[in-house]
Design a protein around this motif. Structure first.
Motif, mmCIF file in Angstrom:
data_model
loop_
_atom_site.group_PDB
_atom_site.id
_atom_site.type_symbol
_atom_site.label_atom_id
_atom_site.label_comp_id
_atom_site.label_asym_id
_atom_site.label_seq_id
_atom_site.Cartn_x
_atom_site.Cartn_y
_atom_site.Cartn_z
ATOM 1 N N PHE A 123 -1.515 2.786 -7.049
ATOM 2 C CA PHE A 123 -0.525 3.938 -6.990
ATOM 3 C C PHE A 123 -0.172 4.694 -5.470
ATOM 4 O O PHE A 123 0.825 5.041 -5.252
ATOM 5 C CB PHE A 123 -0.964 5.197 -7.852
ATOM 6 C CG PHE A 123 -1.077 4.763 -9.207
ATOM 7 C CD1 PHE A 123 -0.177 4.200 -10.161
ATOM 8 C CD2 PHE A 123 -2.350 4.640 -9.963
ATOM 9 C CE1 PHE A 123 -0.425 3.861 -11.472
ATOM 10 C CE2 PHE A 123 -2.626 4.399 -11.366
ATOM 11 C CZ PHE A 123 -1.739 3.845 -11.858
ATOM 12 N N ALA A 124 -1.081 4.396 -4.585
ATOM 13 C CA ALA A 124 -0.811 5.108 -3.235
ATOM 14 C C ALA A 124 0.123 4.261 -2.814
ATOM 15 O O ALA A 124 0.348 2.963 -2.859
ATOM 16 C CB ALA A 124 -2.023 5.114 -2.748
ATOM 17 N N PRO A 125 0.890 4.683 -1.582
ATOM 18 C CA PRO A 125 1.859 4.209 -1.008
ATOM 19 C C PRO A 125 0.915 3.169 0.012
ATOM 20 O O PRO A 125 -0.133 3.210 0.356
ATOM 21 C CB PRO A 125 2.313 5.133 0.138
ATOM 22 C CG PRO A 125 2.122 6.474 -0.356
ATOM 23 C CD PRO A 125 0.985 6.386 -1.507
ATOM 24 N N THR A 126 1.788 1.921 0.492
ATOM 25 C CA THR A 126 1.098 0.915 1.296
ATOM 26 C C THR A 126 0.411 1.687 2.697
ATOM 27 O O THR A 126 -0.596 1.082 2.925
ATOM 28 C CB THR A 126 1.981 -0.120 1.431
ATOM 29 O OG1 THR A 126 2.529 -0.577 0.236
ATOM 30 C CG2 THR A 126 1.360 -1.215 2.244
ATOM 31 N N SER A 127 1.204 2.360 2.983
ATOM 32 C CA SER A 127 0.858 2.663 4.458
ATOM 33 C C SER A 127 0.315 4.165 4.192
ATOM 34 O O SER A 127 0.986 5.106 3.658
ATOM 35 C CB SER A 127 1.916 2.793 5.533
ATOM 36 O OG SER A 127 3.071 3.465 5.077
ATOM 37 N N VAL A 128 -0.760 4.556 4.895
ATOM 38 C CA VAL A 128 -1.295 6.160 4.768
ATOM 39 C C VAL A 128 -0.547 6.928 6.120
ATOM 40 O O VAL A 128 -0.414 7.914 5.936
ATOM 41 C CB VAL A 128 -2.936 6.064 5.081
ATOM 42 C CG1 VAL A 128 -3.496 7.497 5.326
ATOM 43 C CG2 VAL A 128 -3.489 5.288 4.271
ATOM 44 N N LEU A 129 -0.360 6.224 7.032
ATOM 45 C CA LEU A 129 0.233 6.840 8.382
ATOM 46 C C LEU A 129 1.234 5.631 8.998
ATOM 47 O O LEU A 129 0.795 4.635 9.025
ATOM 48 C CB LEU A 129 -0.775 7.568 9.159
ATOM 49 C CG LEU A 129 -0.313 8.153 10.322
ATOM 50 C CD1 LEU A 129 0.410 9.541 9.989
ATOM 51 C CD2 LEU A 129 -1.574 8.609 11.122
ATOM 52 N N SER A 130 2.101 6.059 9.602
ATOM 53 C CA SER A 130 2.843 5.061 10.473
ATOM 54 C C SER A 130 3.551 5.934 11.701
ATOM 55 O O SER A 130 3.708 7.219 11.727
ATOM 56 C CB SER A 130 4.291 4.673 9.432
ATOM 57 O OG SER A 130 4.965 5.697 9.298
ATOM 58 N N TYR A 131 3.371 4.964 12.645
ATOM 59 C CA TYR A 131 4.190 5.568 13.906
ATOM 60 C C TYR A 131 4.833 4.123 14.597
ATOM 61 O O TYR A 131 4.355 3.134 15.081
ATOM 62 C CB TYR A 131 3.195 5.764 14.835
ATOM 63 C CG TYR A 131 3.378 6.354 16.338
ATOM 64 C CD1 TYR A 131 3.726 7.763 16.424
ATOM 65 C CD2 TYR A 131 3.647 5.742 17.347
ATOM 66 C CE1 TYR A 131 4.044 8.236 17.527
ATOM 67 C CE2 TYR A 131 3.916 6.051 18.456
ATOM 68 C CZ TYR A 131 4.359 7.706 18.726
ATOM 69 O OH TYR A 131 4.759 8.033 19.674
ATOM 70 N N GLY A 132 6.339 4.305 14.556
ATOM 71 C CA GLY A 132 6.924 3.323 14.878
ATOM 72 C C GLY A 132 6.786 1.867 13.860
ATOM 73 O O GLY A 132 6.797 2.159 12.576
ATOM 74 N N THR A 133 6.435 0.817 14.700
ATOM 75 C CA THR A 133 6.089 -0.334 13.725
ATOM 76 C C THR A 133 4.521 -0.398 13.587
ATOM 77 O O THR A 133 4.199 -1.265 12.572
ATOM 78 C CB THR A 133 6.562 -1.468 14.844
ATOM 79 O OG1 THR A 133 5.762 -1.465 15.952
ATOM 80 C CG2 THR A 133 7.923 -1.410 15.124
ATOM 81 N N ALA A 134 3.852 0.416 13.943
ATOM 82 C CA ALA A 134 2.210 0.670 13.690
ATOM 83 C C ALA A 134 2.112 1.222 12.430
ATOM 84 O O ALA A 134 2.816 2.213 12.124
ATOM 85 C CB ALA A 134 1.563 1.389 14.955
ATOM 86 N N VAL A 135 1.332 0.584 11.659
ATOM 87 C CA VAL A 135 1.128 1.280 10.234
ATOM 88 C C VAL A 135 -0.403 1.344 10.086
ATOM 89 O O VAL A 135 -1.166 0.428 10.072
ATOM 90 C CB VAL A 135 1.508 0.495 9.048
ATOM 91 C CG1 VAL A 135 1.373 0.764 7.735
ATOM 92 C CG2 VAL A 135 3.329 0.356 9.331
ATOM 93 N N LEU A 136 -1.045 2.451 9.713
ATOM 94 C CA LEU A 136 -2.459 2.633 9.091
ATOM 95 C C LEU A 136 -2.187 2.194 7.541
ATOM 96 O O LEU A 136 -2.046 2.954 6.701
ATOM 97 C CB LEU A 136 -2.782 3.985 9.337
ATOM 98 C CG LEU A 136 -4.298 4.295 8.973
ATOM 99 C CD1 LEU A 136 -5.339 3.280 9.479
ATOM 100 C CD2 LEU A 136 -4.784 5.558 8.893
ATOM 101 N N LYS A 137 -2.901 1.180 7.430
ATOM 102 C CA LYS A 137 -2.887 0.494 5.879
ATOM 103 C C LYS A 137 -3.867 1.380 5.089
ATOM 104 O O LYS A 137 -4.716 2.022 5.531
ATOM 105 C CB LYS A 137 -3.117 -1.044 5.856
ATOM 106 C CG LYS A 137 -2.153 -1.658 6.644
ATOM 107 C CD LYS A 137 -2.424 -3.314 6.806
ATOM 108 C CE LYS A 137 -1.660 -4.103 7.679
ATOM 109 N NZ LYS A 137 -1.900 -5.475 7.716
#
Length: 432
Positions: free
Chosen positions: A262-276
């Motif tokens: 249920f959680a979004p794919t990314s926890v945090l994003s910054y530009g094109t960088a994504v914390l999965k």
């Protein structure tokens, strides 16, 4: 499998080695691959039964899997349409979780009690190795992706194997564990920074993307391992109750499933960088598994309390050899052309790390046991982390070749150096 049974594999080793040599010399090289696989596998099994040679068993298993991946690369590419490359990051996360279970908050608190040795080790770790790696990569004339991989292994923090080598060498184990923990925690900043400054001339480096991947792949599982350490070894009476362990175990497993579903794919994003989110999934599931395993083994079966210490090394070694095999299968042709040069580069980088780490620590007036510790911390890198970053951030199998070669070699050299130092007791013994 008992040791008496394993000792008989020396006969299998001799027969398989002879078969490999004969088939190679007679031109039946299609049979040389299987014979070599059996040669290395039987030798590894024999070493596992030998009191002196058992420390080399892991490296020989690596040779067995590398041979298998070179002879049958398709077998390590995909299974039934499933790309095995996807397993690299989860395997590294499991290995890092295992590292976390060996740590406690006290390991970080030691920085206040021994700030100078930790500072010296930190400076040498993130200066000697990356700069030396850059010089070696240029001196050997590696192509850009391979050169970036050499710099990458030099820019990673110390590997957990350094703790074992420090112990065997009579070094300061507490200092080793603290240095490994601290250098790993600062790696989301230092490794991308060093890669951007040093390897940016070879390939494009995205700082934030690499930082987020290190947090996801390394930091989150280690934090989860720290929590598991408290569950396993905490002295609170509640942690010995079956009902509490069952609640924690089931709750964490359900949490991991819910995050995955249920959680979004990314926890945090910054530009094109994504914390999965996958690091959080693996961490929650593993904490749950540890709690439930303690319930079964420790509470219901009244088993030994150190079962995790025995299981994790096996899991870690299996994960590492599989990662190396997957990487090798994807770069088999490249390895054939640059393999010997990469081995030379790995040996040189590792050797310089040991030598400069030890003697610069001596120049900083550290005692003998601390100097040995710093030598291992500087010379031995986190090859699994470098492999994961090469495949998942740099998207380059050639860049992952240097970490894949450096990792096994540092275990061989570390074992030799530790054995040599073990025969020359340090004047100042390790402290708690």
């Amino acid at each position: 499998m008992g040791r008496s049974v394993l000792r008989h594999f020396r006969i299998v080793f001799a027969v398989a080695l002879l078969a490999a040599i004969v088939t190679f010399l007679t031109g039946h090289r299609a049979f040389s691959g299987p014979a070599l696989i059996v040669t290395f596998a039987s030798l590894a099994l024999y070493c596992m039964s030998h009191p002196v040679l058992k420390s080399f068993a892991f490296t020989i298993w690596v040779f067995a899997f590398v041979t298998a991946s070179m002879a049958y690369p398709v077998a390590f590419m995909s299974w039934f349409g499933f790309d095995l490359g996807i397993l690299i990051v989860p395997l590294i996360q499991i290995i890092m979780f295992g590292m976390g279970t060996t740590l406690s908050v006290a390991d970080f608190g030691r920085v206040a009690r021994m700030p100078w040795p930790v500072f010296v080790g930190f400076v040498l770790q993130f200066s000697i190795m990356p700069i030396t790696a850059l010089v070696i990569a240029k001196a050997f004339g590696f192509e850009p992706e391979v050169a970036a991989g050499v710099v990458l292994i030099g820019s990673c923090p110390g590997g957990v194997a350094s703790n074992l080598m420090t112990y065997l060498a009579g070094g300061n184990v507490a200092l080793s564990v603290t240095m490994t923990a601290c250098s790993t925690l600062i790696s989301p900043i230092m490794t991308p920074f060093l890669m951007a400054k040093l390897a940016g001339q070879f390939i494009e480096i995205e700082f934030m993307k690499m930082m987020f991947e290190i947090i996801n792949m390394i930091i989150v599982p280690i934090v989860a391992g720290l929590i598991a350490n408290r569950i396993l070894y905490g002295r609170q009476k509640a942690l010995a109750k079956g009902s509490i362990l069952a609640a924690v175990g089931i709750g964490c497993v359900l949490l991991g499933i819910c995050i995955a579903a249920f959680a979004p794919t990314s926890v945090l994003s910054y530009g094109t960088a994504v914390l999965k989110k996958d690091g959080f999934i693996v961490g929650a599931l593993l904490i749950g598994v540890v709690a439930l395993a303690k319930l079964v083994i420790g509470v219901w079966l009244r088993g030994p309390g150190n079962w995790m210490d025995k299981a994790l090394p096996v899991v870690s070694m299996a994960g590492i050899v599989l990662i190396i095999a997957i990487i090798t299968a994807r770069s088999a042709e490249k390895l054939m052309s640059v393999g010997l040069y990469l081995i030379g580069a790995a040996v040189l980088l590792n050797f310089i790390g040991y030598v400069l780490g030890y003697w610069l620590a001596r120049a900083a007036r550290l005692d003998e046991s601390a100097c040995r510790t710093v030598a291992f911390e500087v010379g031995m890198q986190n090859g699994g982390m470098a492999s994961g970053l090469a495949m998942n951030v740099l998207r380059s199998a050639p860049a992952a070749l240097a970490p894949a070669i450096f990792g096994p070699w540092m275990n061989v050299s570390g074992s030799i150096l530790a054995t040599w130092w073990h025969r020359k007791p340090a004047t100042t013994r390790r402290t708690s």
